[in-house]
Write a protein that holds these residues in place. Sequence first.
Motif, PDB file in Angstrom:
ATOM      1  N   ILE A 196      30.164 -40.407 -46.339  1.00  0.00           N
ATOM      2  CA  ILE A 196      29.164 -39.662 -47.117  1.00  0.00           C
ATOM      3  C   ILE A 196      29.832 -38.462 -47.803  1.00  0.00           C
ATOM      4  CG2 ILE A 196      27.126 -38.149 -46.881  1.00  0.00           C
ATOM      5  CD1 ILE A 196      26.161 -40.191 -44.687  1.00  0.00           C
ATOM      6  N   THR A 248      29.067 -36.470 -62.618  1.00  0.00           N
ATOM      7  CA  THR A 248      29.372 -37.839 -63.072  1.00  0.00           C
ATOM      8  C   THR A 248      28.481 -38.215 -64.262  1.00  0.00           C
ATOM      9  OG1 THR A 248      29.862 -38.451 -60.788  1.00  0.00           O
ATOM     10  CG2 THR A 248      29.514 -40.254 -62.321  1.00  0.00           C
ATOM     11  N   THR A 257      34.784 -44.551 -56.958  1.00  0.00           N
ATOM     12  CA  THR A 257      34.015 -44.190 -55.753  1.00  0.00           C
ATOM     13  C   THR A 257      32.723 -45.003 -55.683  1.00  0.00           C
ATOM     14  OG1 THR A 257      34.885 -41.944 -55.926  1.00  0.00           O
ATOM     15  CG2 THR A 257      32.970 -42.249 -54.494  1.00  0.00           C
ATOM     16  N   VAL A 270      33.203 -37.955 -48.259  1.00  0.00           N
ATOM     17  CA  VAL A 270      34.294 -38.380 -49.154  1.00  0.00           C
ATOM     18  C   VAL A 270      33.724 -38.917 -50.474  1.00  0.00           C
ATOM     19  CG1 VAL A 270      36.134 -40.089 -49.447  1.00  0.00           C
ATOM     20  CG2 VAL A 270      35.988 -38.783 -47.330  1.00  0.00           C
ATOM     21  N   ASN A 271      32.656 -39.695 -50.387  1.00  0.00           N
ATOM     22  CA  ASN A 271      32.047 -40.232 -51.614  1.00  0.00           C
ATOM     23  C   ASN A 271      31.551 -39.110 -52.515  1.00  0.00           C
ATOM     24  OD1 ASN A 271      32.524 -42.872 -50.957  1.00  0.00           O
ATOM     25  ND2 ASN A 271      30.484 -43.246 -50.148  1.00  0.00           N
ATOM     26  N   GLN A 272      30.947 -38.096 -51.888  1.00  0.00           N
ATOM     27  CA  GLN A 272      30.436 -36.986 -52.698  1.00  0.00           C
ATOM     28  C   GLN A 272      31.581 -36.312 -53.455  1.00  0.00           C
ATOM     29  OE1 GLN A 272      27.280 -36.590 -53.040  1.00  0.00           O
ATOM     30  NE2 GLN A 272      27.276 -34.789 -54.340  1.00  0.00           N
ATOM     31  N   ARG A 308      28.775 -31.878 -47.027  1.00  0.00           N
ATOM     32  CA  ARG A 308      28.761 -32.654 -48.275  1.00  0.00           C
ATOM     33  C   ARG A 308      28.654 -31.731 -49.490  1.00  0.00           C
ATOM     34  NH1 ARG A 308      23.548 -36.284 -49.390  1.00  0.00           N
ATOM     35  NH2 ARG A 308      22.775 -34.167 -49.610  1.00  0.00           N
ATOM     36  N   GLY A 311      34.222 -37.752 -54.450  1.00  0.00           N
ATOM     37  CA  GLY A 311      34.574 -38.684 -55.528  1.00  0.00           C
ATOM     38  C   GLY A 311      33.689 -38.503 -56.749  1.00  0.00           C
ATOM     39  N   TYR A 312      32.410 -38.221 -56.521  1.00  0.00           N
ATOM     40  CA  TYR A 312      31.496 -38.039 -57.659  1.00  0.00           C
ATOM     41  C   TYR A 312      31.843 -36.783 -58.463  1.00  0.00           C
ATOM     42  CZ  TYR A 312      28.661 -41.327 -54.936  1.00  0.00           C
ATOM     43  OH  TYR A 312      28.221 -42.399 -54.207  1.00  0.00           O
TER      44      TYR A 312
END
Lengths: 257, 305
Positions: free
Chosen positions: B98, A101, A12, B100-102, B149, B104-105
Amino acid sequence: MTLQEQLVALMTILRKEIKRYLRIWMQTLLPSAITMSLYFVIFGSLIGSRIGEMGGFTYMQFVVPGLIMMAIVTNSYSNVVSSFFGSKFSHSVEELLVSPTPNYIILLGYVIGGVSRGLLVAIIVFIVSLFFTGLHIHNLFVVVVIVLMTSVLFALAGFINAVYANNFDDISIIPTFVLTPLIYLGGVFYSMDLLPEFWANVSKLNPLVYVVNAFRYGVLGVSDVSLTIAFGMIAGFTLIAWFYSMHLLNAGTRLRQ
Amino acid sequence: MIPALTIENLSKEYTGGFRALKGISLEVQQGDFFALLGPNGAGKSTTIGIICSLVSKTSGRVAVYGTDIDVDFAGAKKNIGIVPQEFNFNMFEKALDIVVNQAGYYGIPPLLAHKRAEKYLRKLGLWDKRNVSGRMLSGGMKRRLMIARALVHEPRLLILDEPTAGVDIEMRRSMWDFLKELNEDGTTIILTTHYLEEAEALCRNIAIITNGEIVEHSSVRDLLRRLHREVFIFDCVDPLPEAIEIEGFSVHRVDDNTLEVEVKKGQHINEVFARFNETGIRISSMRNRANRLEEMFVNLVEGAA
């Protein structure tokens, strides 16, 4: 986080980084291609043709590896410094800090992002150089390893700069006043043999001399410095930069209150 | 049942010696809708910052659903969703990216991340704006984007720091409905707000923090029950006499047609109406002078100062 979840987080960050520099390609990819083309035309073709041979090669062939390495160093560095400082400035770095993370994944994501831009620009510059001179790789292994190690080292250096930076001036001071002079004095345009002994010895304190020469060895098969020392120096600096960056992240320096 | 949030003797001293938190202790039960109130600089945001790792604590213990943040911070973070006070996303990224990335984290794979992002962007009325960059969204949309988010990894504890600041009344009401629904579905919610009406309307339990100390920690109902008086404003049909008295009540003539009456604990508002009838005062409408919780809040904060 499981290993698979960490991999998702890493991908990501990486995807976000690549998207960022591709979105603003006119600021990130194009300038290097144009600048290097000018170097090739002026130093390689126009002035270079009057200089004659250097290190047993035409001047054009001699400067190409240094110029490619210059592009790798500046792009790896500036990608991480501007991206990480930007996320600090906009507070969007908090998206990562509040998530599970691990810090090493955060660092790895930004570093690989910087490396990918360094490599992409290197490929562009290499292709541009083929319009001016013919090049064949002397030792592919050395080329690949030196390119990767160098871009990792300077991506990490960019990260450290970004952590300490308080404003946009702070992210341009190091590239302008430290990195650029070291690159220009790092043997991109000349062989160490041309320098008086004293200045040749002083030059050996410049880490860019090892980076440029090791890469030149990989491409042309000639170097002013020992390849072993060059590898050792780059690996050593990379390890120091990695552990120092991790220390900054773990301590939350300038990131957490 | 393990509390959703446990805070024990939490202290924070910033560089320079300012003590933002002076050993606070707090417990929020699972499924609660909890308000953390306090004046500016009281320590609310510091507390939230410590819970979600943006601020390092000086001492004390914090556990989220039983997971101590000093032992397994990553495990604790998985249970937390945070909506900060300030906009903290990249203004050049698209709304969908914004969210989708969150995801991912938090290790959520892209396919599931996209499904979740669609679900929450739709719920918050932002799906049509998914391809619009953050900077092009209105203030209310930006706040809703931060809620989407914060929810994308489906946390069990949602913390909102002033979520409706600067949001218009209509939007505020619709956000209240959304948060109520979320709470009914089992998400524990902690809210800081300056709108005490918001805390009274939404929250079951409350803590009031001032000067880095908790001065009140109880249910909203108990707190209101402890109010000793309430002031009502009556709009009168006919002009009031210059000197007016109502037996048993303290009154204040605001203007010709407006009267304030203080109703103490144990008194009934029916008695006020009975007196009005006796004196021939006709009432067209009535309202509370101030939000009840606000009155209590001011008393507690001033008492602690």
